[in-house]
Design a protein around this motif. Structure first.
Motif, PDB file in Angstrom:
ATOM      1  N   SER A 115       0.829  -1.214   0.000  1.00  0.00           N
ATOM      2  CA  SER A 115       0.000   0.000   0.000  1.00  0.00           C
ATOM      3  C   SER A 115       0.861   1.261   0.000  1.00  0.00           C
ATOM      4  O   SER A 115       0.557   2.222  -0.716  1.00  0.00           O
ATOM      5  N   SER A 116       1.940   1.264   0.773  1.00  0.00           N
ATOM      6  CA  SER A 116       2.792   2.457   0.786  1.00  0.00           C
ATOM      7  C   SER A 116       3.496   2.638  -0.554  1.00  0.00           C
ATOM      8  O   SER A 116       3.623   3.763  -1.044  1.00  0.00           O
ATOM      9  N   SER A 118       2.374   1.678  -3.535  1.00  0.00           N
ATOM     10  CA  SER A 118       1.424   2.153  -4.542  1.00  0.00           C
ATOM     11  C   SER A 118       1.071   3.621  -4.315  1.00  0.00           C
ATOM     12  O   SER A 118       0.943   4.391  -5.275  1.00  0.00           O
ATOM     13  N   ALA A 119       0.948   4.040  -3.060  1.00  0.00           N
ATOM     14  CA  ALA A 119       0.647   5.443  -2.770  1.00  0.00           C
ATOM     15  C   ALA A 119       1.811   6.350  -3.181  1.00  0.00           C
ATOM     16  O   ALA A 119       1.601   7.425  -3.746  1.00  0.00           O
ATOM     17  N   ALA A 120       3.034   5.915  -2.900  1.00  0.00           N
ATOM     18  CA  ALA A 120       4.207   6.708  -3.291  1.00  0.00           C
ATOM     19  C   ALA A 120       4.298   6.808  -4.811  1.00  0.00           C
ATOM     20  O   ALA A 120       4.558   7.886  -5.356  1.00  0.00           O
ATOM     21  N   PHE A 121       4.069   5.706  -5.491  1.00  0.00           N
ATOM     22  CA  PHE A 121       4.140   5.703  -6.961  1.00  0.00           C
ATOM     23  C   PHE A 121       3.070   6.621  -7.545  1.00  0.00           C
ATOM     24  O   PHE A 121       3.334   7.412  -8.449  1.00  0.00           O
ATOM     25  N   TYR A 122       1.862   6.546  -6.983  1.00  0.00           N
ATOM     26  CA  TYR A 122       0.773   7.425  -7.422  1.00  0.00           C
ATOM     27  C   TYR A 122       1.176   8.895  -7.249  1.00  0.00           C
ATOM     28  O   TYR A 122       1.043   9.710  -8.166  1.00  0.00           O
ATOM     29  N   ASN A 138       3.356   7.026   3.845  1.00  0.00           N
ATOM     30  CA  ASN A 138       3.240   6.737   5.275  1.00  0.00           C
ATOM     31  C   ASN A 138       1.800   6.795   5.777  1.00  0.00           C
ATOM     32  O   ASN A 138       1.395   5.981   6.606  1.00  0.00           O
ATOM     33  N   VAL A 139       1.029   7.742   5.315  1.00  0.00           N
ATOM     34  CA  VAL A 139      -0.373   7.824   5.743  1.00  0.00           C
ATOM     35  C   VAL A 139      -1.142   6.603   5.233  1.00  0.00           C
ATOM     36  O   VAL A 139      -1.951   6.014   5.967  1.00  0.00           O
ATOM     37  N   THR A 140      -0.875   6.210   4.006  1.00  0.00           N
ATOM     38  CA  THR A 140      -1.557   5.031   3.460  1.00  0.00           C
ATOM     39  C   THR A 140      -1.197   3.786   4.256  1.00  0.00           C
ATOM     40  O   THR A 140      -2.080   2.974   4.597  1.00  0.00           O
ATOM     41  N   ALA A 141       0.070   3.609   4.585  1.00  0.00           N
ATOM     42  CA  ALA A 141       0.477   2.454   5.394  1.00  0.00           C
ATOM     43  C   ALA A 141      -0.206   2.486   6.762  1.00  0.00           C
ATOM     44  O   ALA A 141      -0.653   1.446   7.267  1.00  0.00           O
ATOM     45  N   ALA A 142      -0.314   3.667   7.358  1.00  0.00           N
ATOM     46  CA  ALA A 142      -0.958   3.794   8.672  1.00  0.00           C
ATOM     47  C   ALA A 142      -2.432   3.389   8.600  1.00  0.00           C
ATOM     48  O   ALA A 142      -2.942   2.715   9.506  1.00  0.00           O
ATOM     49  N   HIS A 143      -3.099   3.779   7.542  1.00  0.00           N
ATOM     50  CA  HIS A 143      -4.506   3.373   7.388  1.00  0.00           C
ATOM     51  C   HIS A 143      -4.597   1.872   7.160  1.00  0.00           C
ATOM     52  O   HIS A 143      -5.510   1.224   7.674  1.00  0.00           O
TER      53      HIS A 143
END
Length: 184
Positions: A115-116, A118-122, A138-143
C-alpha cells in the motif's frame, strides 16, 4: 522470475509510454540475481524494496550504505521502506526520510509495503514533491495497519487521509526547512 512476463510488460510500456513501478519479490532480492535485477531496472521508472531485502541484496548493514547502493541505481524514484521507522524516498538522486505516521493502533501489518509503495508511486506520477510522496506512502500504510487483511476505506476515511497527508507534508517541509536553516 519470468523473463517472458517482463519482456511483454516492457514491450507494452514502450508501446503505450506508461510509467512502470516494480516492487521486488523478497526471494528474488539476493546477490546472485543482481545482474538480472539491474537489467530489469533499466526498464522501470520506480523501484520499491524493504530494508531486509536491501541489506541482503547489496550486502550492507546500515541504512546509510543501503541508500548509497540504491542511489547508484540512478532511477527516477526509489521507495526504500524501513518498517515501523518510516520510509526513504530517493527522487532524482535526492534522498528524503519521513518517520512513520503513527496515529492509529496496529491491527495487522499485512500489505503495508504494497500500500505504501502504490501510494508513493501514485504521488510521484502526479508530480508531487518528495515530501508529499513520503507523506502519501506513510499515511496510506498507517490506514492499512488499521485493518486485518485488505484495507477498506470509507469516504470519511479517504477525506481524513487526504487531510493527514496535507498535515504530514507541512510538518515534513517545516522540519526540512528548520534543518536547512540550521535550527534543527
Amino acid at each position: 522470475r519470468d523473463p517472458e512476463f517482463y519482456r511483454e510488460v516492457f514491450q507494452l510500456r514502450e508501446k503505450y509510454l506508461f510509467k512502470l513501478g516494480w516492487e521486488i519479490k523478497g526471494d528474488f532480492a539476493v546477490p546472485e540475481y543482481i545482474d538480472e535485477i539491474k537489467a530489469l531496472l533499466a526498464n522501470v521508472d520506480s523501484f520499491s524494496i524493504n530494508q531486509p531485502e536491501t541489506y541482503r541484496l547489496f550486502g550492507v548493514d546500515s541504512d546509510e550504505k543501503a541508500l548509497d547502493a540504491l542511489k547508484k541505481l540512478r532511477l527516477p524514484l526509489v521507495i526504500y521502506r524501513v518498517g515501523k521507522k518510516g520510509i526513504y524516498i530517493i527522487k532524482d538522486g535526492e534522498s528524503f526520510f519521513a518517520p512513520a505516521f503513527t496515529k492509529y493502533p496496529v491491527k495487522d501489518v499485512t500489505g503495508c509495503g504494497n500500500s505504501s509503495t502504490s501510494a508513493a508511486f501514485y504521488a510521484w506520477c502526479e508530480g508531487k514533491r518528495i515530501e508529499e510522496i513520503a507523506a502519501y506512502a506513510n499515511v496510506t500504510a498507517a490506514h492499512n495497519l488499521r485493518y486485518y487483511g485488505a484495507m477498506e476505506l470509507t469516504e470519511e476515511d479517504k477525506t481524513a487521509a487526504r487531510e493527514e497527508v496535507r498535515q504530514m507534508t507541512e510538518e515534513l517541509l517545516s522540519t526540512k526547512q528548520s534543518l536547512t536553516n540550521g535550527a534543527g
